[in-house]
Design a protein around this motif. Structure first.
Motif, mmCIF file in Angstrom:
data_model
loop_
_atom_site.group_PDB
_atom_site.id
_atom_site.type_symbol
_atom_site.label_atom_id
_atom_site.label_comp_id
_atom_site.label_asym_id
_atom_site.label_seq_id
_atom_site.Cartn_x
_atom_site.Cartn_y
_atom_site.Cartn_z
ATOM 1 N N LEU A 12 0.850 -1.190 0.000
ATOM 2 C CA LEU A 12 0.000 0.000 0.000
ATOM 3 C C LEU A 12 0.882 1.234 0.000
ATOM 4 C CD1 LEU A 12 -2.770 -0.845 2.646
ATOM 5 C CD2 LEU A 12 -2.872 -1.106 0.158
ATOM 6 N N ASN A 13 0.600 2.155 -0.925
ATOM 7 C CA ASN A 13 1.308 3.426 -0.981
ATOM 8 C C ASN A 13 0.276 4.552 -0.944
ATOM 9 O OD1 ASN A 13 3.756 5.105 -1.414
ATOM 10 N ND2 ASN A 13 2.619 5.687 -3.239
ATOM 11 N N ILE A 14 0.398 5.418 0.063
ATOM 12 C CA ILE A 14 -0.523 6.537 0.219
ATOM 13 C C ILE A 14 0.008 7.728 -0.576
ATOM 14 C CG2 ILE A 14 -1.576 8.133 1.861
ATOM 15 C CD1 ILE A 14 -1.130 5.913 4.005
ATOM 16 N N LEU A 67 -2.802 2.944 -7.319
ATOM 17 C CA LEU A 67 -3.434 1.784 -7.938
ATOM 18 C C LEU A 67 -2.457 0.613 -7.969
ATOM 19 C CD1 LEU A 67 -5.188 3.399 -11.044
ATOM 20 C CD2 LEU A 67 -6.190 2.844 -8.818
ATOM 21 N N SER A 68 -2.989 -0.561 -7.727
ATOM 22 C CA SER A 68 -2.222 -1.793 -7.908
ATOM 23 C C SER A 68 -3.209 -2.908 -8.205
ATOM 24 C CB SER A 68 -1.394 -2.143 -6.660
ATOM 25 O OG SER A 68 -2.226 -2.618 -5.621
ATOM 26 N N GLY A 110 -6.718 -3.533 -6.152
ATOM 27 C CA GLY A 110 -7.950 -3.488 -6.949
ATOM 28 C C GLY A 110 -8.706 -4.804 -6.918
ATOM 29 N N ASN A 111 -7.992 -5.916 -7.067
ATOM 30 C CA ASN A 111 -8.629 -7.234 -7.023
ATOM 31 C C ASN A 111 -9.253 -7.501 -5.661
ATOM 32 O OD1 ASN A 111 -7.964 -7.753 -9.667
ATOM 33 N ND2 ASN A 111 -6.196 -9.045 -9.167
ATOM 34 N N TYR A 112 -8.565 -7.101 -4.599
ATOM 35 C CA TYR A 112 -9.102 -7.315 -3.250
ATOM 36 C C TYR A 112 -10.393 -6.513 -3.052
ATOM 37 C CZ TYR A 112 -9.702 -7.649 1.740
ATOM 38 O OH TYR A 112 -10.252 -7.886 2.976
ATOM 39 N N ILE A 113 -10.363 -5.234 -3.374
ATOM 40 C CA ILE A 113 -11.538 -4.375 -3.160
ATOM 41 C C ILE A 113 -12.722 -4.873 -3.974
ATOM 42 C CG2 ILE A 113 -12.469 -2.057 -3.557
ATOM 43 C CD1 ILE A 113 -9.595 -1.000 -2.841
ATOM 44 N N ARG A 114 -12.490 -5.126 -5.270
ATOM 45 C CA ARG A 114 -13.587 -5.573 -6.143
ATOM 46 C C ARG A 114 -14.101 -6.963 -5.773
ATOM 47 N NH1 ARG A 114 -9.827 -3.624 -9.971
ATOM 48 N NH2 ARG A 114 -10.401 -1.600 -10.795
ATOM 49 N N TYR A 145 -14.705 2.793 -0.774
ATOM 50 C CA TYR A 145 -13.540 2.759 -1.652
ATOM 51 C C TYR A 145 -13.978 3.227 -3.038
ATOM 52 C CZ TYR A 145 -11.478 0.083 2.097
ATOM 53 O OH TYR A 145 -10.998 -0.292 3.321
ATOM 54 N N TYR A 146 -13.478 4.374 -3.455
ATOM 55 C CA TYR A 146 -13.880 4.992 -4.716
ATOM 56 C C TYR A 146 -12.708 4.963 -5.684
ATOM 57 C CZ TYR A 146 -15.397 8.779 -7.876
ATOM 58 O OH TYR A 146 -15.741 9.535 -8.968
ATOM 59 N N LEU A 147 -12.912 4.306 -6.816
ATOM 60 C CA LEU A 147 -11.878 4.210 -7.838
ATOM 61 C C LEU A 147 -11.922 5.462 -8.698
ATOM 62 C CD1 LEU A 147 -9.634 2.706 -9.314
ATOM 63 C CD2 LEU A 147 -11.416 1.507 -10.613
#
Length: 181
Positions: free
Chosen positions: A109-111, A136-137, A141-145, A164-166
């Motif tokens: 994770l990079n903020i 983004l990674s 992305g796969n985890y959230i979706r 979580y808003y893309l």
């Protein structure tokens, strides 16, 4: 069977507590209500939740310990400079939410956005300490979706209520709570 072990553990813990405090089951009096000296709203005042705010140094220490990185386009942490990434006045629950996300995903994770100026305003805003932007990674992305509920408009909501808003080049996350920490 489980209930019996649970009851035994509760009884053992209560007995240990009574032993430590010098009380006995017969002498233990019911607890008296204690007035909350931090939060005592007036009868005609709307109730609002109190939040714990952290300094930039406190937040970065926690992020570093959790293995979460951060970056800024300006290479700085000045809250009043929109090219910086600052955590000054971030909510403790927001930091805990990022820590929870890191543990749950195992992703890097990079903020890229914290409490610095330049973001949209509002109660649950970056400036007020409720939001973080993440790079983004594929992993994230796969985890959230795959884990959270899609609620429309490129937004997913965790079971704890965080959103979580893309956006075009990052995840904008609103932490209403610590995400089950």
């Amino acid at each position: 069977m489980r209930t019996g072990r649970f009851r035994a553990a509760v009884v053992a813990a209560a007995t240990a507590l009574l032993t430590i405090t010098g009380a006995t089951a017969a002498s233990a009096a019911p607890a008296q209500p204690v007035e909350d000296t931090v939060f005592a709203p007036a009868a005609d005042t709307p109730v609002t939740a109190l939040v714990t705010k952290l300094t930039h140094a406190q937040a970065t220490s926690r992020f570093r310990t959790a293995g979460i990185t951060w970056s800024s386009s300006g290479g700085c942490s000045d809250r009043y400079n929109s090219t910086c990434t600052s955590f000054e006045q971030i909510n403790l629950t927001t930091v805990q939410g990022a820590e929870t996300l890191k543990r749950a995903t195992g992703c890097a994770l990079n903020i890229t956005g914290g409490t610095e100026t330049g973001h949209a305003s509002g109660t649950y805003s970056h400036w007020n300490g409720y939001k973080l932007d993440f790079s983004l990674s594929t992993c994230l992305g796969n985890y959230i979706r795959g884990t959270f509920a899609y609620i429309g408009g490129n937004k997913w909501q965790s079971g704890s209520g965080n959103v979580y808003y893309l956006e075009s080049n990052h995840w904008d996350v609103t932490y209403y709570n610590c995400g089950g920490c």
